[in-house]
Design an enzyme around this catalytic site. Structure first.
Site, PDB file in Angstrom:
ATOM      1  N   ASP A   1      18.034   5.064 -62.667  1.00 15.23           N
ATOM      2  CA  ASP A   1      17.865   4.530 -61.311  1.00 15.23           C
ATOM      3  C   ASP A   1      18.035   5.651 -60.281  1.00 15.23           C
ATOM      4  O   ASP A   1      17.260   5.756 -59.327  1.00 15.23           O
ATOM      5  CB  ASP A   1      18.885   3.418 -61.074  1.00 15.23           C
ATOM      6  CG  ASP A   1      18.721   2.767 -59.708  1.00 15.23           C
ATOM      7  OD1 ASP A   1      17.678   2.144 -59.481  1.00 15.23           O
ATOM      8  OD2 ASP A   1      19.626   2.897 -58.868  1.00 15.23           O
TER       9      ASP A   1
ATOM     10  N   LYS B   1     -11.825  -8.898 -52.738  1.00 12.79           N
ATOM     11  CA  LYS B   1     -10.941  -7.799 -52.329  1.00 12.79           C
ATOM     12  C   LYS B   1     -11.743  -6.654 -51.702  1.00 12.79           C
ATOM     13  O   LYS B   1     -11.366  -6.108 -50.668  1.00 12.79           O
ATOM     14  CB  LYS B   1     -10.131  -7.288 -53.532  1.00 12.79           C
ATOM     15  CG  LYS B   1      -8.978  -8.221 -53.925  1.00 12.79           C
ATOM     16  CD  LYS B   1      -8.145  -7.616 -55.052  1.00 12.79           C
ATOM     17  CE  LYS B   1      -7.037  -8.548 -55.510  1.00 12.79           C
ATOM     18  NZ  LYS B   1      -5.962  -8.719 -54.536  1.00 12.79           N
TER      19      LYS B   1
ATOM     20  N   HIS C   1       1.620  -2.856 -55.989  1.00 13.43           N
ATOM     21  CA  HIS C   1       1.776  -4.096 -56.747  1.00 13.43           C
ATOM     22  C   HIS C   1       3.201  -4.630 -56.630  1.00 13.43           C
ATOM     23  O   HIS C   1       4.130  -4.080 -57.208  1.00 13.43           O
ATOM     24  CB  HIS C   1       1.401  -3.842 -58.219  1.00 13.43           C
ATOM     25  CG  HIS C   1       1.537  -5.046 -59.091  1.00 13.43           C
ATOM     26  ND1 HIS C   1       1.814  -4.951 -60.434  1.00 13.43           N
ATOM     27  CD2 HIS C   1       1.450  -6.373 -58.809  1.00 13.43           C
ATOM     28  CE1 HIS C   1       1.892  -6.173 -60.938  1.00 13.43           C
ATOM     29  NE2 HIS C   1       1.676  -7.043 -59.983  1.00 13.43           N
TER      30      HIS C   1
END
Length: 729
Positions: free
Chosen positions: A296, A407, A450
Site C-alpha cells: 500500500d 461512449k 475505472h
C-alpha cells in the site's frame, strides 16, 4: 547534552528535569530496532544521574512516534523463534527501565502515537496530548499483537473492556476519547504542550501528585473480580470470533493472552505476551498483512511520484448520472473538487443527485458532518442537461452505458465543448481505451478511469493508459483519484484491463464447476469460509448483475477468444435468458427481499436448480480442495499473464488491485503473495491436475520457469541480524 543517538537525544531541561527527544533524520519518528537500542543507552545515562528529579519525553516531529518500522518486520519475522523472543525481552527491558526510573515521568504527545509509539508512552507515569492526537495499538491489523508491553500496561491502566476494544480491533482513538478512557491525563494546545508537561512534572516532584500511586497498577495483576473477568473476556472473545473469524488469529490470541496474564504482575504478564507474539510473527497471515501494508505504501508512493509535477484538478465533470455518476460526483465533491454532472434526461439527473444526497445524509447521521457542511458539499455538484460550465473543467469522466458506439459519440461531442488541455476519461469496465480513443481528435488527452461499485466504499480506481495517452494525462487523472481518497493503480490497455480480465477466468472456473455437477451453494460456502472471499462467486454475480456479467463475458471472449471463448451454454446464460439479473430485479442465484433496513436479503429459490439442471451434468460432490483449485487456478494464471504482458507493472500493484478492487482475502496477501507462500512448484503440480479442463488452466511459461528455479515473485527477504547485533544496532 547528556546523550546523542542517531534518532533521539537526551539533555537537561531545567532544575533536575531532563528531556528525552525523539528526532529521527527523516520526516517521522519510528521505533525501529536501532531506536530501541538507543533508547536503552539513553536510559542507562539517566540511571547514572544522581540529581535527576523528573523526565519529559517529547518529539521534534509533527507526530510523536508513528509506530515501529514496519519495513523491518518481514526480516524480523524470519528470525528463529528463540532469537526473536530474546530480542523482545531486551526491548521490554528498555521500557521496564523507563517505567522503573526513580523519578516521575511524562510523555508530551503530539500527533500520532501508534503501535510501539503508544507502548512507549504507556511506560511513562503521565501523558499530556495535543488535540490532533491519534493513539492506539494497530498490531492485530498486521497479523500480530502488541509486543512492547501494550497488552500488559493498557488493560491495567484503562480496565479490561476499553483496552480489549482497542487491542483486539487494532484501533486508534483521538484526543477526546483518549482523555475520556484515561489513556491520556490531559489535552492542551500544541504551543502549551511542553510547558504543561513541565508543570505536571513539577507537581509530581513537589508531592502534589502521587506519581508512585499512578505507576503501581501497571506493575500489579489486573484488578477484576471473577465475574467481571468472565463477562469482559467472554464478550470480547465472542465479538472477535464474529468479526475476525478463523483466518485472522491475532485478535483472539491477543484477547486470550490478556485474559491469561490478568492474574499476574508485570514480569510474568510480559512473558506471556512474548510467548504469544513470537508464534504470530511466524504465521503466513502476519507476513501477508505486513506485505499489504508495505505494498500500500509502495502504490501510494508511486502515485505521489507520478503527480509531483502536475496540479490537482480544481473542477471536474461527470457524463452520465444515475447511481455510478452520482457516486463519482459525491466522492469528488466530498473531497473538495466541485463537479458538473451532465445527463440527457432529468430522471437520471435526479437519480444521480439523490444518490449523492443519500451518501451525504449517511455522513450526517454518523456525525461526520453538520447540516451546513452537507449543504456546502451538495452545492458544489451542478446537475445539467447541457454543456454549461464545461469550458471551465480540468477533467471529465464519462460514465454512460457500456456500449462502445454510445461512449464514442458522447466522448467525441464532449471533446468539442471543453478546453484543448482538458483531460477526458472513460469509466468503462471492459472496452479497450485505444478503441474508444479512435473517436477523438486529441487521443493523447484521453485515458480510462475505472471506478468500482459502490464508488464511496471501494478504494481502487484503475487508471488505464491507452496507446496514445500522454504521461501528463495519466498524471492528472491519478492526481484527481488520489484527491478523491482513492488508491489509483495505472495499468496498460487490453479488454477488461486488469481487474475484470482476471475476474472473468474465475467466473469461468465457476461455470465449469456448475457444468460438471457442483452445487453453487457449496462453491460459495467453500470460497467464503475456506478461502476467505467476502462473497462466493454466485453471490458476487448476483451483486454485480447477471446481465452485466453476461455482457462483459461476451466482451472478454471476443478479446481473448483462445482462452475465454466457451463452447457451451453456462449458468450465466441460463439465468440471463430467464430474466434473472441478480439483486437489481430480485432474482438471481437466489431470490432477494428487502429486510427491515431496506437491504436485499437472499432466500433459497428452487426454480434455480431446475434452470441450472438444463446446463449441468447430474449433481455430484466436490472436495473443498478441488473447488478452491478449480476456482483459483484460472484467476492466478491470468494475473501472471498480465504481469508478463506488462498490463500491470509489479506484483505489489497486482495484489493491491485484487484486494482493493475485488476483495481478495487480505490474509492471503494477494495472488502473488499466495503463490509465493504456496510455492510455485507446488502450484504447478496442483494446476497440472486440471490442465484437461482447457486453456484457462494452462500455466504460463513464466510461472513454469519460476517453478523450475524455485523463484518467488516478491524479492527474497533476509532474516534480521542475530539478536546480539539487534541490541546494539
Amino acid at each position: 547534552m547528556l546523550y546523542k543517538g542517531d534518532t533521539l537525544y537526551l539533555d537537561w531541561l531545567e532544575d533536575g528535569i531532563a528531556e528525552l527527544v525523539f528526532d529521527a533524520p527523516g520526516s517521522v519518528n519510528k521505533l525501529d530496532t536501532a531506536t530501541v537500542a538507543s533508547l536503552g543507552e539513553a536510559i542507562g545515562v539517566l540511571e547514572q544521574q544522581s540529581d535527576l528529579k523528573g523526565l519529559l519525553l517529547r518529539s521534534n516531529k509533527a507526530a510523536f512516534i508513528v509506530g515501529a518500522d514496519i519495513t523491518e518486520f518481514l526480516s524480523l519475522f524470519l528470525v528463529p523463534e528463540e532469537q526473536l523472543s530474546q530480542w523482545l525481552q531486551f526491548a521490554n527491558s528498555v521500557f521496564n527501565r523507563l517505567e522503573d526510573l526513580p523519578v516521575p515521568t511524562i510523555a508530551a504527545v503530539n500527533g500520532y502515537a501508534l503501535g510501539g509509539g503508544c507502548e512507549c508512552v504507556l511506560a511513562t507515569d503521565y501523558r499530556l496530548a495535543t488535540p490532533d492526537l491519534r493513539i492506539g495499538l494497530p498490531e492485530t491489523k498486521l497479523g500480530i499483537m502488541p509486543g512492547f508491553g501494550g497488552s500488559v500496561r493498557m488493560p491495567r491502566m484503562l480496565g479490561a473492556d476499553s483496552a480489549l476494544e482497542i487491542i483486539a480491533a487494532g484501533k486508534d482513538v483521538g484526543a477526546d476519547q483518549a482523555l475520556k478512557i484515561g489513556l491520556v491525563d490531559g489535552v492542551v494546545k500544541a504551543e502549551k504542550l511542553v510547558e504543561g508537561a513541565k508543570a505536571v512534572l513539577r507537581q509530581a516532584i513537589n508531592g502534589d501528585l502521587d506519581w508512585k500511586a499512578k505507576r503501581q497498577p501497571k506493575l500489579e495483576p489486573l484488578k477484576l473480580s471473577k465475574i467481571e473477568a468472565t463477562m469482559s473476556f467472554t464478550i470480547a472473545k465472542g465479538m472477535v470470533a464474529q468479526t475476525a473469524g478463523k483466518h485472522y488469529p491475532a485478535p483472539i490470541t491477543a484477547v486470550k493472552t490478556i485474559e491469561a496474564a490478568a492474574r499476574f504482575g508485570r514480569e510474568e504478564a510480559l512473558n506471556l505476551e512474548n510467548k504469544s507474539f513470537v508464534p504470530l510473527a511466524h504465521t503466513n497471515e502476519a507476513r501477508a498483512l505486513v506485505g499489504i501494508f508495505l505494498n500500500d505504501q509502495y502504490v501510494k508512493g508511486k502515485a505521489k511520484k507520478l503527480t509531483k509535477d502536475v496540479e490537482t484538478p480544481k473542477q471536474a465533470a461527470v457524463l452520465g448520472a444515475g447511481i455510478m455518476g452520482g457516486g463519482i460526483a459525491y466522492q469528488s465533491a466530498w473531497k473538495g473538487v466541485p463537479v458538473v454532472m451532465k445527463d440527457i434526461n432529468d430522471k437520471s439527473l435526479t437519480l444521480g443527485m439523490t444518490e449523492a444526497a443519500k451518501l451525504l445524509n449517511k455522513q450526517l447521521e454518523r456525525g461526520k458532518i453538520d447540516g451546513l457542511k452537507l449543504a456546502g458539499v451538495i452545492s458544489t455538484i451542478h446537475p445539467t442537461l447541457d454543456y454549461a460550465g464545461f469550458d471551465r473543467v480540468d477533467v471529465v469522466v464519462e460514465a454512460v452505458v457500456e456500449n462502445p458506439k454510445v461512449k464514442k459519440a458522447v466522448l467525441a461531442e464532449t471533446e468539442q465543448k471543453v478546453r484543448p488541455d482538458t483531460v477526458l476519461a472513460s469509466n468503462t469496465s471492459t472496452i479497450p481505451i485505444s478503441e474508444l480513443a479512435n473517436a477523438l481528435e486529441r487521443p493523447e488527452n484521453f485515458c480510462g478511469m475505472h471506478f468500482f461499485n459502490p464508488v464511496h466504499r471501494m478504494p481502487l480506481v484503475e487508471i488505464i493508459r491507452g496507446e496514445k495517452s500522454s504521461d501528463e494525462t495519466i498524471a492528472k487523472v491519478v492526481a484527481w483519484a488520489s484527491k478523491m481518497g482513492k488508491t489509483p493503480i495505472v495499468v496498460n490497455d487490453c479488454p477488461g484491463f486488469f481487474v475484470n480480465r482476471v475476474l472473468f477466468p474465475y467466473f469461468a472456473g465457476f461455470s465449469q464447476l456448475l457444468r460438471d455437477g457442483a452445487d453453487f451453494r457449496k462453491i460459495d460456502k467453500v470460497m467464503e469460509k475456506q478461502f476467505g472471499w467476502p462473497m462466493g462467486p454466485a453471490y458476487l454475480l448476483d451483486v454485480v448483475g447477471i446481465d452485466t456479467a453476461h455482457h462483459a463475458q461476451a466482451v472478454m471472449a471476443a478479446g481473448f477468444p483462445q482462452r475465454m471463448q466457451k463452447d457451451y451454454r453456462d449458468a450465466i446464460d441460463a439465468l440471463f435468458d430467464a430474466n434473472r439479473f441478480g439483486q437489481k430485479n430480485g432474482l438471481g442465484f437466489w431470490r432477494y427481499k428487502e429486510d427491515s433496513k431496506g437491504k436485499p436479503k437472499k432466500e433459497e429459490d428452487a426454480v434455480v436448480d431446475d434452470l441450472l439442471a438444463e446446463v449441468s451434468q447430474p449433481k455430484r460432490d466436490f472436495s473443498e480442495e478441488e473447488i478452491i483449485a478449480r476456482m483459483m487456478i484460472p484467476m492466478v494464471n491470468e494475473v501472471v499473464r498480465c504481469l508478463e504482458e506488462s498490463i500491470i507493472a509489479t506484483p505489489a500493484e497486482a495484489d493491491m488491485a485484487l484486494i482493493y478492487g475485488l476483495g481478495f482475502p487480505p490474509f492471503h496477501g494477494g495472488a502473488f503473495r499466495w503463490l509465493d507462500t504456496l510455492g510455485s512448484a507446488k502450484y504447478l503440480d496442483m494446476a497440472q491436475q486440471y490442465q484437461h479442463l482447457g486453456p484457462l488452466y494452462e500455466v504460463p511459461e513464466g510461472l513454469r520457469n519460476k517453478a523450475r528455479h524455485n523463484e518467488p515473485y516478491y524479492p527474497p527477504v533476509e532474516p534480521a541480524r542475530p539478536v546480539g547485533d539487534l541490541k546494539t544496532a
